[in-house]
Design a protein around this motif. Structure first.
Motif, short mmCIF file in Angstrom:
data_model
loop_
_atom_site.label_atom_id
_atom_site.label_comp_id
_atom_site.label_asym_id
_atom_site.label_seq_id
_atom_site.Cartn_x
_atom_site.Cartn_y
_atom_site.Cartn_z
N ALA A 115 0.84 -1.20 0.00
CA ALA A 115 0.00 0.00 0.00
C ALA A 115 0.88 1.25 0.00
N PRO A 116 1.71 1.42 -1.04
CA PRO A 116 2.69 2.52 -1.03
C PRO A 116 2.05 3.90 -0.93
N GLN A 117 0.93 4.12 -1.59
CA GLN A 117 0.30 5.44 -1.53
C GLN A 117 -0.21 5.75 -0.13
N LEU A 118 -0.79 4.77 0.51
CA LEU A 118 -1.30 4.94 1.87
C LEU A 118 -0.15 5.20 2.85
N VAL A 119 0.93 4.47 2.71
CA VAL A 119 2.10 4.68 3.56
C VAL A 119 2.65 6.09 3.35
N LEU A 120 2.75 6.50 2.10
CA LEU A 120 3.24 7.84 1.79
C LEU A 120 2.36 8.92 2.43
N GLU A 121 1.05 8.75 2.32
CA GLU A 121 0.13 9.72 2.93
C GLU A 121 0.31 9.78 4.44
#
Length: 78
Positions: A51-57
């Motif tokens: 979940a790279p986008q979620l981690v980034l957010e």
């Protein structure tokens, strides 16, 4: 050792981690003063890949709260 950490720490843990149970993440969180602990539902052992986008957010939000103040010192610098 963990109790001596004084810098900002964000712990991101996949709720569905098949290798390291969620209880271990909670135990780690309890050992680090002022750490921020967050679980990601439906995510396993590698949140940054699953979940790279979620981690980034989540990391960006964390960094925003730890940004340097107008005086030029970071909150953890005293």
């Amino acid at each position: 050792m963990f109790g001596e950490i004084r810098c900002p720490v964000k712990i991101i843990w996949g709720e569905d981690d098949p290798w390291i149970p969620l209880e271990r993440g909670k135990a780690l969180h309890a050992l680090i003063p002022q750490a921020v602990f967050e679980t990601l539902p439906g995510v396993g052992h590698l949140p940054q890949l699953e979940a790279p986008q979620l981690v980034l957010e989540r990391l960006n939000a964390f960094y925003q709260t730890k940004a340097k103040t107008d005086e030029g010192s970071a909150p953890w610098e005293g």
